[in-house]
Design an enzyme around this catalytic site. Structure first.
Site, short mmCIF file in Angstrom:
data_model
loop_
_atom_site.label_atom_id
_atom_site.label_comp_id
_atom_site.label_asym_id
_atom_site.label_seq_id
_atom_site.Cartn_x
_atom_site.Cartn_y
_atom_site.Cartn_z
N GLY A 199 0.83 -1.20 0.00
CA GLY A 199 0.00 0.00 0.00
C GLY A 199 0.86 1.24 0.00
O GLY A 199 1.95 1.24 -0.58
N VAL A 203 0.55 4.64 5.54
CA VAL A 203 0.08 3.47 6.29
C VAL A 203 1.27 2.53 6.56
O VAL A 203 1.36 1.93 7.64
CB VAL A 203 -1.06 2.75 5.55
N GLY A 204 2.19 2.46 5.62
CA GLY A 204 3.40 1.65 5.82
C GLY A 204 4.13 2.03 7.11
O GLY A 204 4.59 1.18 7.87
N GLU A 221 5.68 -3.16 0.80
CA GLU A 221 5.64 -3.02 -0.67
C GLU A 221 4.90 -1.73 -0.95
O GLU A 221 3.67 -1.70 -0.95
CB GLU A 221 4.92 -4.22 -1.30
N CYS A 255 1.15 -0.21 -9.22
CA CYS A 255 2.26 0.37 -8.46
C CYS A 255 3.51 0.55 -9.31
O CYS A 255 4.30 1.46 -9.07
CB CYS A 255 2.57 -0.48 -7.24
P1 NAD Z 1 -4.22 1.72 1.41
O1 NAD Z 1 -2.97 1.93 2.18
O2 NAD Z 1 -5.34 2.65 1.61
O3 NAD Z 1 -4.74 0.26 1.66
C1 NAD Z 1 -3.87 -0.82 1.78
C2 NAD Z 1 -4.23 -1.63 3.00
O4 NAD Z 1 -3.93 -0.90 4.19
C3 NAD Z 1 -5.70 -2.00 3.08
O5 NAD Z 1 -5.79 -3.39 3.34
C4 NAD Z 1 -6.21 -1.15 4.21
O6 NAD Z 1 -7.25 -1.78 4.93
C5 NAD Z 1 -5.01 -0.98 5.08
N1 NAD Z 1 -5.06 0.27 5.85
C6 NAD Z 1 -5.50 1.48 5.41
N2 NAD Z 1 -5.35 2.42 6.37
C7 NAD Z 1 -4.80 1.80 7.44
C8 NAD Z 1 -4.38 2.24 8.74
N3 NAD Z 1 -4.51 3.51 9.14
N4 NAD Z 1 -3.84 1.31 9.57
C9 NAD Z 1 -3.71 0.05 9.18
N5 NAD Z 1 -4.07 -0.42 7.97
C10 NAD Z 1 -4.62 0.43 7.11
O7 NAD Z 1 -3.89 1.61 -0.15
P2 NAD Z 1 -3.53 2.79 -1.10
O8 NAD Z 1 -2.63 3.78 -0.48
O9 NAD Z 1 -4.75 3.34 -1.77
O10 NAD Z 1 -2.69 1.98 -2.20
C11 NAD Z 1 -2.03 2.63 -3.19
C12 NAD Z 1 -0.54 2.65 -2.90
O11 NAD Z 1 -0.07 1.33 -2.79
C13 NAD Z 1 0.24 3.29 -4.02
O12 NAD Z 1 1.26 4.06 -3.46
C14 NAD Z 1 0.84 2.09 -4.73
O13 NAD Z 1 2.02 2.35 -5.44
C15 NAD Z 1 1.07 1.15 -3.61
N6 NAD Z 1 1.13 -0.20 -4.10
C16 NAD Z 1 2.31 -0.87 -4.02
C17 NAD Z 1 2.41 -2.15 -4.54
C18 NAD Z 1 3.68 -2.94 -4.47
O14 NAD Z 1 3.61 -4.12 -4.78
N7 NAD Z 1 4.79 -2.36 -4.11
C19 NAD Z 1 1.30 -2.75 -5.10
C20 NAD Z 1 0.09 -2.04 -5.14
C21 NAD Z 1 0.01 -0.78 -4.63
#
Ligand code: NAD
Length: 445
Positions: A199, A203-204, A221, A255
């Protein structure tokens, strides 16, 4: 495996799930190779037997075409599972290593992989099947129990996974938890032995902060702005066709999609015409009516993306329809680094072209910014390829065809710096979800 719905999850519930999986792990059920192979086989069956339902859910969430579902979501995951099934025994073989000559005669040393324990996989929504189940396959192949957290933004797919996965996987060693930030935060309070998150970086950071409490290793990731350098004097139609094919898949919500183009002014001018032609060829006069063209996941991302449409000069595209979450495939030229579209990862169907004088300026531009998840280049020159490899840093580097590295699971997949930490796919997944134990064996006499 049981499914836990958002309303049902409490702190005690999260503790109970992790506790149940830990009991299974401690009893040794997940360690035998037979168990691992069986789970991988069942995961494969889930994908093969439910193709229509999976395609329907992904169409509802992101308007994915069946072809894209078959290649990237189902096909990509099945190929990953097949690779694990084919090579797992070999990868898990103990590896004997030399010992210093001054140790007692007969001393031997080896490394062995051992499973970590109870793992947590948190998926992103853009490839909600692949990005969830490829790491889950790695965790199972390495002999772990796993809590599976689908992405709630892909609501139909998340619901389908929660309904069907428990029918296929060992319910004592796996659990699907659906929900968003609240439920994930409850899970993250528990002790895991590895957390695998896909993600965004914000959040990471929260995931990593939660992991410090229990000293849990994390794989992150993440994303970033993946640049594409286009050299002079190439067959620009081929370049444009490959850019269109990759950038606009899943409406740019990938991504490792090309984020922006770096090229000299002459090539930029040629690309404007070629990209327009390649878009017409792929999606027709009205991309909105094309089966091959997706939609933006939700209003928040739609609004974020439309705010980029004022940057630079619109070469083609720019049309939007909020009710349908549609943004036309858009190419922007004469874009400067200060404009909003260059301020963050685009993650949508907008492709800016930024001009640079030469390779030196392109390398400086890349190195002035966060290290991207992927860097791509189209070039005939071996020197340019060598220089890009040696003088820049990115999660991965691809020449000639963006995103095709995803088809190669003998390559590690992961980011560096702001684009993440750790990697997976194939044997790298087994490494990520295992502890590599060093074993020394000294004879008693
Ligand atoms: P997101 O962070 O909103 O969601 C990802 C997950 O995090 C979900 O399962 C969600 O429930 C969880 N989450 C959300 N908020 C949270 C919190 N406060 N605490 C704990 N968990 C939480 O996803 P996004 O940001 O919309 O995703 C897009 C990003 O992800 C882009 O930056 C994209 O590049 C990246 N991405 C990376 C890869 C990779 O393989 N490296 C793949 C796909 C997407």
């Amino acid at each position: 495996m049981t499914t836990h719905h958002p309303t049902a999850l409490t702190s005690a519930g999260a503790a109970a799930i992790v506790g149940r999986l830990r009991t299974t792990f401690r009893a040794g059920h997940t360690k035998p190779l037979d168990w691992r192979r069986k789970q991988l086989g069942r995961l494969r069956e889930f994908l093969v037997e439910n193709g229509d339902a999976i395609a329907e859910a992904l169409h509802a969430d992101l308007r994915k075409s069946r072809a894209e579902v078959d290649t990237m979501e189902i096909g990509g995951t099945v190929r990953e599972i097949d690779g694990l099934l084919e090579h797992l025994d070999g990868w898990l073989e103990p590896q004997h290593v030399p010992v210093p000559a001054h140790l007692p005669r007969g001393t031997s040393a080896r490394t062995e992989y051992e499973p970590l324990g109870v793992t947590l996989v948190i998926s992103a929504w853009n490839y909600p099947v692949n990005l969830l189940l490829v790491p889950v396959a790695g965790a199972l192949a390495a002999g772990n129990a796993v809590v599976i957290k689908p992405a709630e933004q892909a609501a139909a797919t998340s619901a389908l996974l929660a309904e069907l996965l428990p029918r296929y996987l060992d319910r004592d060693a796996t659990a699907v938890v659906v929900g968003g930030a609240e439920e994930t935060t409850l899970l993250l309070a528990e002790r895991f032995d590895h957390i695998f998150y896909t993600g965004n970086g914000t959040v990471g950071r929260a995931v990593m902060a939660a992991a410090t409490t229990h000293l849990t290793p994390v794989t992150l990731e993440l994303g970033g702005k993946s640049p594409v350098f286009v050299d002079r004097d190439l067959d620009i139609d081929v370049v444009a066709e490959r850019l269109v094919l990759t950038k606009f898949t899943n409406a740019g919500q990938t991504c490792v999609a090309p984020d922006y183009i770096l090229t000299d002014p002459d090539t930029a001018a040629a690309l404007e015409a070629s990209l327009t032609g390649a878009l017409l060829k792929r999606f027709g006069e009205d991309p909105k009516a094309s089966d091959l063209y997706g939609r933006i996941v939700n209003e928040r991302h739609f609004d974020r993306l439309t705010s980029f449409l004022g940057s630079g000069r619109t070469v083609t595209g720019g049309q939007t329809d909020r009710a349908d979450r549609y943004i036309a495939p858009t190419v922007l030229a004469d874009v400067t680094p200060e404009e909003p579209v260059m301020g963050e990862e685009i993650f949508g169907p907008v492709l800016p072209i930024v001009t640079v004088a030469d390779l030196d300026e392109a390398i400086a531009f890349i190195n002035d910014r966060d290290r991207p998840l992927a860097l791509y280049a189209f070039t005939d020159s071996a020197t340019t390829r060598r220089r890009l490899a040696a003088e820049t840093s990115s999660g991965g580097l691809g020449f000639g065809w963006p995103m095709l590295q995803l088809a190669v699971s003998t390559l590690p997949f992961g980011g560096v710096g702001e684009s993440g930490m750790g990697h997976y796919r194939g044997r790298f997944s087994v490494e990520t979800f295992s502890h590599r134990k060093g074993i020394l064996d000294v004879p008693l006499t």
